[in-house]
Design a protein around this motif. Structure first.
Motif, PDB file in Angstrom:
ATOM      1  N   LEU A 136     -23.083 -26.483 -12.360  1.00  0.00           N
ATOM      2  CA  LEU A 136     -22.161 -26.862 -13.424  1.00  0.00           C
ATOM      3  C   LEU A 136     -21.298 -25.668 -13.829  1.00  0.00           C
ATOM      4  CD1 LEU A 136     -21.166 -29.087 -15.173  1.00  0.00           C
ATOM      5  CD2 LEU A 136     -22.885 -28.502 -16.868  1.00  0.00           C
ATOM      6  N   ALA A 137     -21.932 -24.486 -13.913  1.00  0.00           N
ATOM      7  CA  ALA A 137     -21.168 -23.294 -14.278  1.00  0.00           C
ATOM      8  C   ALA A 137     -20.065 -23.043 -13.249  1.00  0.00           C
ATOM      9  CB  ALA A 137     -22.099 -22.085 -14.364  1.00  0.00           C
ATOM     10  N   VAL A 140     -14.599 -35.972 -11.629  1.00  0.00           N
ATOM     11  CA  VAL A 140     -13.593 -35.878 -12.692  1.00  0.00           C
ATOM     12  C   VAL A 140     -12.240 -35.540 -12.074  1.00  0.00           C
ATOM     13  CG1 VAL A 140     -12.952 -34.782 -14.857  1.00  0.00           C
ATOM     14  CG2 VAL A 140     -15.349 -34.996 -14.260  1.00  0.00           C
ATOM     15  N   LEU A 177     -17.350 -25.660 -13.613  1.00  0.00           N
ATOM     16  CA  LEU A 177     -16.537 -25.385 -14.802  1.00  0.00           C
ATOM     17  C   LEU A 177     -15.496 -24.317 -14.516  1.00  0.00           C
ATOM     18  CD1 LEU A 177     -19.235 -25.377 -17.614  1.00  0.00           C
ATOM     19  CD2 LEU A 177     -17.261 -26.877 -17.485  1.00  0.00           C
ATOM     20  N   ASN A 185     -25.184 -29.212 -20.683  1.00  0.00           N
ATOM     21  CA  ASN A 185     -25.185 -30.109 -19.538  1.00  0.00           C
ATOM     22  C   ASN A 185     -23.989 -31.037 -19.571  1.00  0.00           C
ATOM     23  OD1 ASN A 185     -27.599 -29.716 -17.859  1.00  0.00           O
ATOM     24  ND2 ASN A 185     -28.605 -29.917 -19.845  1.00  0.00           N
ATOM     25  N   LEU A 186     -23.729 -31.601 -18.413  1.00  0.00           N
ATOM     26  CA  LEU A 186     -22.691 -32.610 -18.320  1.00  0.00           C
ATOM     27  C   LEU A 186     -23.245 -33.892 -18.923  1.00  0.00           C
ATOM     28  CD1 LEU A 186     -19.952 -32.259 -16.951  1.00  0.00           C
ATOM     29  CD2 LEU A 186     -20.916 -33.267 -14.911  1.00  0.00           C
ATOM     30  N   ARG A 187     -22.507 -34.499 -19.822  1.00  0.00           N
ATOM     31  CA  ARG A 187     -23.004 -35.757 -20.368  1.00  0.00           C
ATOM     32  C   ARG A 187     -22.536 -36.912 -19.493  1.00  0.00           C
ATOM     33  NH1 ARG A 187     -18.809 -38.372 -22.500  1.00  0.00           N
ATOM     34  NH2 ARG A 187     -17.084 -37.154 -23.371  1.00  0.00           N
ATOM     35  N   LEU A 219     -11.236 -28.639 -17.044  1.00  0.00           N
ATOM     36  CA  LEU A 219     -11.345 -30.032 -16.618  1.00  0.00           C
ATOM     37  C   LEU A 219     -12.637 -30.688 -17.100  1.00  0.00           C
ATOM     38  CD1 LEU A 219     -10.384 -32.431 -15.068  1.00  0.00           C
ATOM     39  CD2 LEU A 219     -11.070 -31.337 -12.956  1.00  0.00           C
ATOM     40  N   LEU A 220     -13.738 -29.966 -16.951  1.00  0.00           N
ATOM     41  CA  LEU A 220     -15.035 -30.571 -17.281  1.00  0.00           C
ATOM     42  C   LEU A 220     -15.450 -30.350 -18.727  1.00  0.00           C
ATOM     43  CD1 LEU A 220     -17.097 -29.673 -14.088  1.00  0.00           C
ATOM     44  CD2 LEU A 220     -16.360 -31.923 -14.804  1.00  0.00           C
ATOM     45  N   HIS A 263     -24.067 -30.146 -27.951  1.00  0.00           N
ATOM     46  CA  HIS A 263     -24.989 -29.068 -28.286  1.00  0.00           C
ATOM     47  C   HIS A 263     -25.923 -28.828 -27.120  1.00  0.00           C
ATOM     48  CE1 HIS A 263     -23.405 -29.353 -32.261  1.00  0.00           C
ATOM     49  NE2 HIS A 263     -23.708 -30.641 -32.299  1.00  0.00           N
ATOM     50  N   ASP A 264     -26.955 -28.096 -27.390  1.00  0.00           N
ATOM     51  CA  ASP A 264     -27.945 -27.844 -26.361  1.00  0.00           C
ATOM     52  C   ASP A 264     -29.216 -28.624 -26.652  1.00  0.00           C
ATOM     53  OD1 ASP A 264     -26.980 -24.446 -25.805  1.00  0.00           O
ATOM     54  OD2 ASP A 264     -26.661 -26.202 -24.544  1.00  0.00           O
ATOM     55  N   ILE A 276     -12.788 -32.644  -9.196  1.00  0.00           N
ATOM     56  CA  ILE A 276     -14.023 -31.892  -8.976  1.00  0.00           C
ATOM     57  C   ILE A 276     -15.172 -32.886  -8.976  1.00  0.00           C
ATOM     58  CG2 ILE A 276     -14.607 -31.329 -11.373  1.00  0.00           C
ATOM     59  CD1 ILE A 276     -14.596 -28.483  -9.115  1.00  0.00           C
ATOM     60  N   MET A 298     -26.918 -22.984 -21.222  1.00  0.00           N
ATOM     61  CA  MET A 298     -25.875 -23.711 -20.473  1.00  0.00           C
ATOM     62  C   MET A 298     -25.919 -25.181 -20.867  1.00  0.00           C
ATOM     63  SD  MET A 298     -23.582 -23.098 -18.100  1.00  0.00           S
ATOM     64  CE  MET A 298     -22.326 -24.354 -18.191  1.00  0.00           C
ATOM     65  N   PRO A 301     -14.416 -31.200 -21.684  1.00  0.00           N
ATOM     66  CA  PRO A 301     -14.545 -32.316 -22.633  1.00  0.00           C
ATOM     67  C   PRO A 301     -15.764 -33.182 -22.368  1.00  0.00           C
ATOM     68  CG  PRO A 301     -12.340 -32.214 -21.692  1.00  0.00           C
ATOM     69  CD  PRO A 301     -13.180 -31.270 -20.924  1.00  0.00           C
ATOM     70  N   PHE A 302     -16.361 -33.076 -21.208  1.00  0.00           N
ATOM     71  CA  PHE A 302     -17.465 -33.962 -20.864  1.00  0.00           C
ATOM     72  C   PHE A 302     -18.820 -33.262 -20.936  1.00  0.00           C
ATOM     73  CE2 PHE A 302     -13.719 -35.458 -18.443  1.00  0.00           C
ATOM     74  CZ  PHE A 302     -13.498 -36.605 -19.177  1.00  0.00           C
ATOM     75  N   LEU A 303     -18.846 -32.117 -21.604  1.00  0.00           N
ATOM     76  CA  LEU A 303     -20.122 -31.430 -21.788  1.00  0.00           C
ATOM     77  C   LEU A 303     -20.825 -31.996 -23.011  1.00  0.00           C
ATOM     78  CD1 LEU A 303     -19.159 -27.729 -21.084  1.00  0.00           C
ATOM     79  CD2 LEU A 303     -20.355 -29.328 -19.597  1.00  0.00           C
ATOM     80  N   GLU A 304     -22.146 -31.907 -22.997  1.00  0.00           N
ATOM     81  CA  GLU A 304     -22.871 -32.318 -24.186  1.00  0.00           C
ATOM     82  C   GLU A 304     -22.520 -31.371 -25.316  1.00  0.00           C
ATOM     83  OE1 GLU A 304     -26.822 -32.283 -22.811  1.00  0.00           O
ATOM     84  OE2 GLU A 304     -26.734 -34.356 -22.091  1.00  0.00           O
TER      85      GLU A 304
END
Lengths: 557, 161
Positions: A525-526, B96, A529, B3-5, A535-536, A543-544, A487, B1, A538-541
């Motif tokens: 992003l939503a 990814v 996902l 974010n992508l890091r 897949l994605l 927290h907010d 992706i 929502m 694990p690569f999210l921040e």
């Protein structure tokens, strides 16, 4: 992505060998005792018939019509005869030097007169079996078997073709290869099921397991309407009319004078000339395309046929040239419906499956003749076994910024055309009125921008993602979410300013990549996902945080 | 929502030099050819002014701006489940690929990269356009990562389509 391509050393550059599906070399590698088989001997009779047939135009011209046997008048007939005879002789030689066999693991073929070629396809990699027959094959009871193994061996070419086998042998071979059972000791040494009339009412090979198959769509004569519209009618008509003119002139008639007398503007006036010409072109084009539709898709049938360990999606069609394609349903990843822009008001749609292992150029991916959109949508829903159907949900529209981006492109195109024509006009190459072209192109481009924007859409339906885009041909893609192998989110500088991102879902099937262009950043992003679950994440921040660091413009350090 | 890091690792600083050399070898070469033509063929000079100016600007951008910009953007990361790369300069891309779909993992070295002791980590999937290339890694790092990923990939059953 691959900026250094061309400057690098490829380790193990033999893509063919790395693939392992199809091997081509000069000598066989597999030591196996299975007997080598010949193609069907009737190929020779077809060749003889073809030679005789190619001599007939010359004979007719000489003895029936009485054309002078001079070189100047006869050369086209001689050319036809020579080409026909040479082609038939080559084909006969090919028959004489070709052997094939089916072992437990491979399908193998040896061919070639001067250079011997050996080709083998691993049986567990076979993804489609195409059985086709031209008119000459059908008259002789022959079938051409094309075996596809999902490789990019050579664009549009089957991994292995057997031209031609007896229709019963072809059916038996197809059953053997698709069911995955052990190779019979020579498909033909076993008593073949060569009963009279086994071809069935449709004229197709292998009417097996008719009781359990599920027919999804059938030939509809009324769909001819969808197949005759389009610019190709004009092209077909132009070609046909030119051919007819040439042919008539060939036999000593002079159509030029007739046209001069009955159609020239000086004799009958411009409106009649234009009207007659247009009418003739449209009529001939329509008839030609209608004939094409009927001959290609006659008795079309799309059915789900149960096999031993999976089901096959089978299409059969053809009046003179028949074609039967079996597609392994385990390899189908989605479907694709495209609607040409000029005929969208009519609801014209082309339907294809997205599947691994079938070349998109081979025509095997098309599962329905060009037809009405509602039928295409129903068929896609049934083929993918989706409930609710993939088109039941309204697609999420893309933000107005996507329209702005397209309007800017349109303006740039308009400005470029105006600038070029202005420059040419200042040089005196074109009249000053050419500047209007620029204005006209701007208007057309703006309208196209709106059309392209309105085509954009994306959503998730069940296990599938649905994306739609395209200007000339609005394409709706339905793709299984678990088939997404990579992706990607992409963002140019201009997209960043407009708050847009393009989401690409890469897959092993079909075109390889399907995109949702210009989705709003927060939505992209939503969607990504959901398009590739798990897949994605694990690569999210974690927290907010109030402001995200990753999406900011990079600050060179 | 959320974010992508960004991926964790930056590429090797020597990559800046590699991008500079690459820019000079591609855009610079076109510029040299154009200049040669202009020098040898007088009647064409008037027509060549605009192309030469454009190509010179492009060469400057490729040699001076692109390497630093790319170095600021490019990042990569591998986990036991996926490969994650962020690349680009004018057009940025987050990509990814799950290791369960990876077909090959290679450390590839072109001539310029060999000169600088760099390597490209190339991860391909069954999709013709789904490959991830992580350029400008130290050659030892790239080889280690490739070895580790190959081990992980081998343990995943199936033909990755």
């Amino acid at each position: 992505m691959t900026p250094q391509q061309g400057a690098e050393v490829e380790p193990g550059a033999d893509a063919q060998a790395a693939d392992g599906n199809v091997l081509e070399r000069e000598v066989p590698v597999t030591p196996d005792t299975a007997p080598w088989l010949r193609l069907d001997a009737r190929v020779i009779w077809v060749d003889v018939a073809q030679s005789l047939l190619s001599l007939t135009p010359a004979a007719v011209a000489t003895w029936v019509v009485g054309v002078d046997p001079t070189w100047g008048a006869m050369w086209p007939f001689v050319l036809v005869a020579v080409l026909g005879v040479i082609g038939a002789a080559r084909d006969a030689l090919r028959w004489a030097f070709t052997r094939y066999r089916v072992t437990d693991e491979h399908v193998e073929r040896r061919t070639g007169i001067v250079v011997r070629r050996y080709r083998s396809v691993r049986r567990d990699r076979i993804r489609s079996i195409d059985v086709t027959a031209r008119l000459r094959h059908r008259l002789a009871g022959l079938r051409v078997v094309l075996i596809g193994a999902g490789q990019q061996f050579s664009a549009g070419e089957s991994a292995l073709s057997l031209d031609a086998l007896h229709r019963d042998d072809a059916a038996a071979l197809r059953r053997t290869l698709l069911s995955g059972e052990a190779a019979p000791p020579g498909a033909r040494t076993a008593p073949p099921t060569r009963t009279a009339g086994s071809e069935g009412p449709t004229g197709f090979a292998g009417p097996a397991d008719r009781s359990t198959e599920q027919v999804i769509a059938r030939f509809r004569p009324s769909w001819v309407v969808y197949n005759v519209v389009g610019v190709w009618s004009v092209v077909a008509a132009a070609g046909l009319l030119w051919g007819a003119y040439w042919l008539v002139a060939m036999f000593g008639l002079d159509p030029g004078t007739w046209i001069q007398r009955n159609l020239s503007p000086g004799e009958v006036g411009w409106p009649v000339t234009i009207g007659m010409t247009l009418g003739a072109v449209l009529a001939v084009g329509t008839v030609a395309r209608a004939a094409g539709y009927f001959s290609t898709h006659w008795r079309f049938e799309l059915a789900r046929v149960p096999g031993d360990d999976s089901t096959q999606l089978r299409t059969r069609q053809g009046l003179l040239t028949t074609r039967e394609v079996n597609r392994d349903e385990r390899r189908i990843r989605g479907a694709h419906v495209s609607e040409p822009v000029l005929w969208r008001w009519l609801g014209v749609a082309d339907t294809e499956v997205i599947t691994t292992g079938l070349s998109i150029w081979s025509g095997s991916t098309s599962i329905l003749p060009r037809g009405p959109l509602p039928v295409a949508r129903r068929v896609v829903g049934e083929v993918l076994e989706m409930s609710p159907g993939p088109f039941s949900r309204r697609l999420a529209p893309h933000p107005p910024a996507a329209l702005r981006r397209r309007l800017w492109w349109a303006t740039v195109v308009g400005a470029a055309v105006t600038g070029t024509s202005g420059w040419l006009a200042s040089n005196g190459a074109v009249p000053v009125t050419a500047l209007w072209w620029g204005a006209a192109s701007w208007v057309v481009a703006l309208a196209s921008a709106v059309v392209a924007y309105r085509a954009l859409g994306h959503t998730i339906v069940g296990d599938h993602l649905v994306v739609r885009s395209g200007l000339m041909s609005r394409a709706t893609t339905v793709l299984r979410r678990d088939a997404v192998s990579t992706i990607a989110l992409r963002e140019s500088i201009l997209q960043r300013r407009l708050g847009l991102r393009t989401v690409s879902a890469m897959t092993a099937a079909g075109w390889g990549v399907y995109e949702a262009p210009d989705v709003a950043v927060e939505e992209s992003l939503a969607f990504a996902l959901e398009a590739a679950p798990g897949l994605l994440e694990p690569f999210l921040e974690p927290h907010d945080p109030p402001q995200d660091a990753s999406a900011d413009r990079p600050t060179p350090q | 929502m959320p974010n992508l890091r960004s991926p964790v690792h930056r590429v090797d600083p020597r990559a800046v030099r590699w991008w500079t050399l690459r820019g000079l070898c591609s855009a610079g070469l076109v510029l040299v050819v154009l200049l040669l033509v202009a020098w040898l063929w007088e009647p064409a000079r008037g027509w060549l002014v605009a192309p030469i100016v454009l190509v010179a600007a492009w060469t400057a951008a490729r040699a001076l701006v692109e390497p630093r910009w790319r170095y600021a953007v490019h990042r990569w990361e591998t986990t036991d489940e996926a490969v994650y790369g962020l690349t680009g300069w004018v057009v940025r891309e987050w990509r990814v690929a799950p290791l369960s779909r990876v077909q090959t993992v290679d450390a590839v070295r072109g001539p310029l990269e060999q000169l600088l002791g760099l390597a490209t980590l190339r991860v391909t999937t069954a999709s013709s356009s789904g490959a991830i290339n992580i350029v400008g890694l130290d050659k030892d790092v790239a080889e280690q990562v490739a070895e580790r990923l190959t081990l992980v990939v081998e343990q995943v059953p199936g033909d990755a389509t």
